[in-house]
Design a protein around this motif. Sequence first.
Motif, PDB file in Angstrom:
ATOM      1  N   ASP A   1      78.103  45.643  10.761  1.00  0.00           N
ATOM      2  CA  ASP A   1      77.195  45.920  11.984  1.00  0.00           C
ATOM      3  C   ASP A   1      76.502  44.685  12.400  1.00  0.00           C
ATOM      4  OD1 ASP A   1      77.334  49.112  12.342  1.00  0.00           O
ATOM      5  OD2 ASP A   1      77.347  48.806  10.281  1.00  0.00           O
ATOM      6  N   GLU A   2      75.875  44.009  11.184  1.00  0.00           N
ATOM      7  CA  GLU A   2      75.339  42.883  11.520  1.00  0.00           C
ATOM      8  C   GLU A   2      75.636  41.570  10.397  1.00  0.00           C
ATOM      9  OE1 GLU A   2      72.929  42.044  13.610  1.00  0.00           O
ATOM     10  OE2 GLU A   2      72.898  43.940  14.893  1.00  0.00           O
ATOM     11  N   VAL A   3      75.680  40.433  10.674  1.00  0.00           N
ATOM     12  CA  VAL A   3      76.039  39.430   9.795  1.00  0.00           C
ATOM     13  C   VAL A   3      74.684  38.499   9.527  1.00  0.00           C
ATOM     14  CG1 VAL A   3      77.370  37.389   9.213  1.00  0.00           C
ATOM     15  CG2 VAL A   3      78.239  39.382  10.461  1.00  0.00           C
ATOM     16  N   ILE A   4      74.436  38.035   8.350  1.00  0.00           N
ATOM     17  CA  ILE A   4      73.276  37.228   8.337  1.00  0.00           C
ATOM     18  C   ILE A   4      74.108  36.031   7.478  1.00  0.00           C
ATOM     19  CG2 ILE A   4      71.458  36.612   6.751  1.00  0.00           C
ATOM     20  CD1 ILE A   4      70.633  39.659   7.112  1.00  0.00           C
ATOM     21  N   VAL A   5      73.766  34.798   7.854  1.00  0.00           N
ATOM     22  CA  VAL A   5      74.113  33.394   7.308  1.00  0.00           C
ATOM     23  C   VAL A   5      72.897  32.795   6.919  1.00  0.00           C
ATOM     24  CG1 VAL A   5      76.060  33.508   8.776  1.00  0.00           C
ATOM     25  CG2 VAL A   5      74.062  32.465   9.735  1.00  0.00           C
TER      26      VAL A   5
ATOM     27  N   CYS B   1      72.358  29.546   6.872  1.00  0.00           N
ATOM     28  CA  CYS B   1      72.007  28.328   7.391  1.00  0.00           C
ATOM     29  C   CYS B   1      72.681  28.211   8.742  1.00  0.00           C
ATOM     30  CB  CYS B   1      72.415  27.137   6.341  1.00  0.00           C
ATOM     31  SG  CYS B   1      73.874  27.067   5.921  1.00  0.00           S
ATOM     32  N   ASN B   2      72.271  27.627   9.648  1.00  0.00           N
ATOM     33  CA  ASN B   2      73.079  27.536  11.215  1.00  0.00           C
ATOM     34  C   ASN B   2      74.540  27.093  10.703  1.00  0.00           C
ATOM     35  OD1 ASN B   2      71.216  28.640  12.792  1.00  0.00           O
ATOM     36  ND2 ASN B   2      69.868  26.772  12.293  1.00  0.00           N
ATOM     37  N   TYR B   3      74.540  26.048  10.076  1.00  0.00           N
ATOM     38  CA  TYR B   3      75.974  25.493   9.638  1.00  0.00           C
ATOM     39  C   TYR B   3      77.013  26.603   9.599  1.00  0.00           C
ATOM     40  CZ  TYR B   3      79.494  22.395   7.445  1.00  0.00           C
ATOM     41  OH  TYR B   3      80.575  21.851   7.118  1.00  0.00           O
ATOM     42  N   TYR B   4      76.901  27.462   8.963  1.00  0.00           N
ATOM     43  CA  TYR B   4      77.718  28.475   8.730  1.00  0.00           C
ATOM     44  C   TYR B   4      78.477  29.051   9.884  1.00  0.00           C
ATOM     45  CZ  TYR B   4      76.605  28.147   3.525  1.00  0.00           C
ATOM     46  OH  TYR B   4      76.484  27.748   2.161  1.00  0.00           O
ATOM     47  N   LYS B   5      77.450  29.083  10.934  1.00  0.00           N
ATOM     48  CA  LYS B   5      78.169  29.614  12.260  1.00  0.00           C
ATOM     49  C   LYS B   5      79.447  28.876  12.744  1.00  0.00           C
ATOM     50  CE  LYS B   5      73.697  31.465  13.802  1.00  0.00           C
ATOM     51  NZ  LYS B   5      72.535  31.339  15.019  1.00  0.00           N
TER      52      LYS B   5
ATOM     53  N   SER C   1      83.561  32.716  17.489  1.00  0.00           N
ATOM     54  CA  SER C   1      82.283  32.907  18.617  1.00  0.00           C
ATOM     55  C   SER C   1      82.354  34.100  19.166  1.00  0.00           C
ATOM     56  CB  SER C   1      82.679  31.991  19.726  1.00  0.00           C
ATOM     57  OG  SER C   1      83.776  32.184  20.364  1.00  0.00           O
ATOM     58  N   SER C   2      83.298  35.048  19.173  1.00  0.00           N
ATOM     59  CA  SER C   2      83.176  36.408  19.659  1.00  0.00           C
ATOM     60  C   SER C   2      82.311  37.093  18.765  1.00  0.00           C
ATOM     61  CB  SER C   2      84.588  37.020  19.660  1.00  0.00           C
ATOM     62  OG  SER C   2      85.281  37.173  18.358  1.00  0.00           O
ATOM     63  N   PHE C   3      81.891  36.946  17.504  1.00  0.00           N
ATOM     64  CA  PHE C   3      81.152  37.621  16.612  1.00  0.00           C
ATOM     65  C   PHE C   3      79.667  37.001  16.542  1.00  0.00           C
ATOM     66  CE2 PHE C   3      85.006  38.198  14.568  1.00  0.00           C
ATOM     67  CZ  PHE C   3      85.346  39.591  14.810  1.00  0.00           C
ATOM     68  N   HIS C   4      79.257  35.845  17.431  1.00  0.00           N
ATOM     69  CA  HIS C   4      78.200  35.281  17.323  1.00  0.00           C
ATOM     70  C   HIS C   4      76.962  36.239  17.751  1.00  0.00           C
ATOM     71  CE1 HIS C   4      79.374  30.870  17.099  1.00  0.00           C
ATOM     72  NE2 HIS C   4      79.727  31.556  16.043  1.00  0.00           N
ATOM     73  N   ASP C   5      76.902  37.184  18.587  1.00  0.00           N
ATOM     74  CA  ASP C   5      76.104  38.039  19.125  1.00  0.00           C
ATOM     75  C   ASP C   5      75.462  38.994  17.825  1.00  0.00           C
ATOM     76  OD1 ASP C   5      76.278  37.230  21.542  1.00  0.00           O
ATOM     77  OD2 ASP C   5      77.379  38.823  22.256  1.00  0.00           O
ATOM     78  N   LYS C   6      76.300  39.005  16.889  1.00  0.00           N
ATOM     79  CA  LYS C   6      75.552  39.843  15.667  1.00  0.00           C
ATOM     80  C   LYS C   6      75.332  38.964  14.436  1.00  0.00           C
ATOM     81  CE  LYS C   6      80.254  41.593  13.845  1.00  0.00           C
ATOM     82  NZ  LYS C   6      81.048  42.800  13.438  1.00  0.00           N
ATOM     83  N   VAL C   7      75.349  37.608  14.566  1.00  0.00           N
ATOM     84  CA  VAL C   7      75.376  36.791  13.619  1.00  0.00           C
ATOM     85  C   VAL C   7      73.718  36.147  13.644  1.00  0.00           C
ATOM     86  CG1 VAL C   7      75.581  34.622  12.439  1.00  0.00           C
ATOM     87  CG2 VAL C   7      77.552  36.191  13.498  1.00  0.00           C
ATOM     88  N   GLN C   8      72.814  36.208  12.538  1.00  0.00           N
ATOM     89  CA  GLN C   8      71.400  35.713  12.671  1.00  0.00           C
ATOM     90  C   GLN C   8      71.243  34.948  11.238  1.00  0.00           C
ATOM     91  OE1 GLN C   8      68.253  38.624  12.339  1.00  0.00           O
ATOM     92  NE2 GLN C   8      66.750  37.113  12.083  1.00  0.00           N
TER      93      GLN C   8
ATOM     94  N   PHE D   1      60.884  34.564   4.738  1.00  0.00           N
ATOM     95  CA  PHE D   1      62.073  35.088   4.362  1.00  0.00           C
ATOM     96  C   PHE D   1      61.883  36.884   4.332  1.00  0.00           C
ATOM     97  CE2 PHE D   1      64.842  37.748   1.141  1.00  0.00           C
ATOM     98  CZ  PHE D   1      65.969  36.936   1.750  1.00  0.00           C
ATOM     99  N   GLU D   2      60.825  37.366   3.726  1.00  0.00           N
ATOM    100  CA  GLU D   2      60.418  38.796   3.674  1.00  0.00           C
ATOM    101  C   GLU D   2      60.274  39.066   5.025  1.00  0.00           C
ATOM    102  OE1 GLU D   2      57.156  38.721   0.935  1.00  0.00           O
ATOM    103  OE2 GLU D   2      58.481  38.854  -1.017  1.00  0.00           O
ATOM    104  N   SER D   3      59.622  38.523   5.470  1.00  0.00           N
ATOM    105  CA  SER D   3      59.119  39.250   7.012  1.00  0.00           C
ATOM    106  C   SER D   3      60.586  39.277   8.033  1.00  0.00           C
ATOM    107  CB  SER D   3      58.174  37.960   7.790  1.00  0.00           C
ATOM    108  OG  SER D   3      58.026  38.428   9.102  1.00  0.00           O
ATOM    109  N   SER D   4      61.478  38.190   7.875  1.00  0.00           N
ATOM    110  CA  SER D   4      62.585  38.385   8.584  1.00  0.00           C
ATOM    111  C   SER D   4      63.659  39.574   8.178  1.00  0.00           C
ATOM    112  CB  SER D   4      63.527  37.161   8.663  1.00  0.00           C
ATOM    113  OG  SER D   4      62.583  35.866   8.840  1.00  0.00           O
TER     114      SER D   4
END
Length: 384
Positions: free
Chosen positions: A162-166, A168-172, A177-184, A372-375
């Motif tokens: 449902d969602e993807v967390i990375v 660091c930005n480099y991993y994007k 790119s079609s999945f970037h909307d669910k990557v944070q 981190f905890e807040s995010s």
Amino acid sequence: MSLQKKITIISYVFNLSNTVRAYAVYDSLKSEYETQVLYADYDHYSKQYVTFDNKNFKSIHVPGYKKNISLMRMVSTVLFGIKSLQYLKRARTDFVYVVCPPNFGAFLVSFFCKKTNIPCIIDIVDLHPESIPLSNKIKKIGDFFGLFLWKKFRNLAIKNADEVIVECNYYKNFIASSFHDKVQTIYIAKQSNLQIVKFETVREHEISILYLGSIGHIYDFETLISLGRGLVKRNIPIKIHIIGDGEKRNWLIENLEVESIPYIYYGKIFEESNKKKIMEMCDFGFNGFKDETSVGLSYKSLDYMDYGLALINSTKEDTWNLINENQAGLNYFADDVDSLINNLVNLAPEDVLLMKKNSRKLFEKYFDRRVFESSIRKKMKELI
């Protein structure tokens, strides 16, 4: 009966360190949710079997291995994925949080969650196989013999989630790119134990460099040796402090001695107060990775920034950009060590002091545990 939502965190790697992603997520959520961790009972770092006396931590037995790059490690992670799936089928959970790699396990669990309508997050904390220090030619040969399946399983897990967390930005760059909307991006983080960071320890008559962490094959020790050799040839005082251990320890120490580079080897140090004493003797932290690896951010860099050390860095994108934009150290290319030596030699004490202060500011702004905890809490409230 508890009215709290139940979250299951699945992570092969787990211990009670505040830099371990699964534990940091657990610690951030345990007060608001009924939170459980499934983890492998074989510790990747100590190469020993471990268990934790906590009813919220469920160990899964897996085979051990001695070498990080080995068939037995792959077998161990595959079995962890299969057993995690079997556990999920028997358990009740409202949400699944999967730390990836292992890629195969992330695929199995995410597929099950999608099929059963259980919300699922995939948290990518490393890139396998991209981070393995092999030349592009060898990686292409590996793809021919099935290495591409490693990436395929990760991509399928991303598609299922449902969602993807990375971390660091480099991993994007490695996610379609079609999945970037669910990557944070939620940066890796550390709980600082420091009350006051001392910045007055700039050593005007000696370049003091710390290396902290695993002494393994993915790190650019060749540049560290070349840097030391170049400074020694110019009769510039240098001392390299080394905390850690690993497969290349003997190689590193032998080469330091062959080149007559002054060093102190401390071995493994886990006690924060002892580590602090050594950190305060140094002005720079070495954060060099081999070019073949795919690393944007490292845990050792967090330690350096936490203690206010200027970074000597080769990691890509995130760390590289933060250092450039905030004057928090020196970036280098492995094929141009002479430029690194010149830049280092030309720094005035006040330049080093400014870099150290800026390094600590970076830690407080991006990598402190509170950020981190807040995010993580915000992300959970959006999904549950």
